[in-house]
Design an enzyme around this catalytic site. Sequence first.
Site, PDB file in Angstrom:
ATOM      1  CG  ASN A   1       0.580  -8.480  -4.376  1.00  0.00           C
ATOM      2  OD1 ASN A   1       0.928  -8.147  -5.505  1.00  0.00           O
ATOM      3  ND2 ASN A   1       0.256  -9.731  -4.074  1.00  0.00           N
ATOM      4  CB  ILE A   2      -2.582  -3.054  -2.332  1.00  0.00           C
ATOM      5  CG1 ILE A   2      -2.939  -1.744  -1.622  1.00  0.00           C
ATOM      6  CG2 ILE A   2      -3.610  -4.149  -2.107  1.00  0.00           C
ATOM      7  CD1 ILE A   2      -4.177  -1.077  -2.173  1.00  0.00           C
ATOM      8  CE  LYS A   3      -0.354 -10.513  -0.056  1.00  0.00           C
ATOM      9  NZ  LYS A   3      -0.855 -11.900  -0.054  1.00  0.00           N
ATOM     10  N   GLY A   4       1.082  -5.517   1.125  1.00  0.00           N
ATOM     11  CA  GLY A   4       2.382  -5.145   1.638  1.00  0.00           C
ATOM     12  C   GLY A   4       2.994  -6.120   2.605  1.00  0.00           C
TER      13      GLY A   4
END
Length: 248
Positions: free
Chosen positions: A126-129
């Site tokens: 996910n982009i939030k990482g």
Amino acid sequence: MTGSIVRPYGDTTGDGMVQLSFTLPVPHDKRAEGAALQLARKMGLEPALLVHAKAMGPDFTFFVVYGSVTHLVDLDEVQVIEREYPLLSAKDANTAIRKLLRRKLVVVGACIGTDAHTVGIDAILNIKGFAGEKGLEYYREIKVVNLGAQVLVPDLVARARAEKADAVLVSQVVTQKDAHIHNTTQMSAAFREAYPAGQVPILVVGGPRFEEGSAATLGVDRIFGRGTTPGEVASYLVHEIATRKGRS
């Protein structure tokens, strides 16, 4: 202790003090507490102190014991797997992928079997990482397909083939009765059966209970443990793609 020989540290240097927790299949009573101390002594804790005991239903008891061990650790005999590739920034990883593939790198991720713990795979994809790093979705040259939890192995293989995946990332947190081992070996065998020799995607598994050096035994290319960041995974994928292209 001096040199490469060390002992555990509790209250003072080299006192050998360790804390250990475990569950015994006995009801909580004085006999159960005596059994816990007996086990601790047989494991090398002497003297052993019982610092916590709590009933886990009518038939089990959870214990925490504290004591000193006589065992020594020789640091010269410790074997670890060192990272053999450089850590790349997102920009450098994107540049390398574009140069190596001249298209986007396709990554398919999932939790397989009955595993519903998606925190690990989401932290990487996910982009939030995770740990201040953006996940693989952030990388301009990576296409991420996150299949989520409880994915059957045949469905994972089919989706990887449909997406023409370059890499498959699998997270396994549930470890009861070695479920993570069985699921991983089943997954790796299924991919090798479904793909021609030399064309199997990069197979990566992650989870807190995998032994770091067991990738070959499990039939996968890489194992990542707790604390792995998206940047480490992206850097490894770039390294492995470059290695495979070099071999071909």
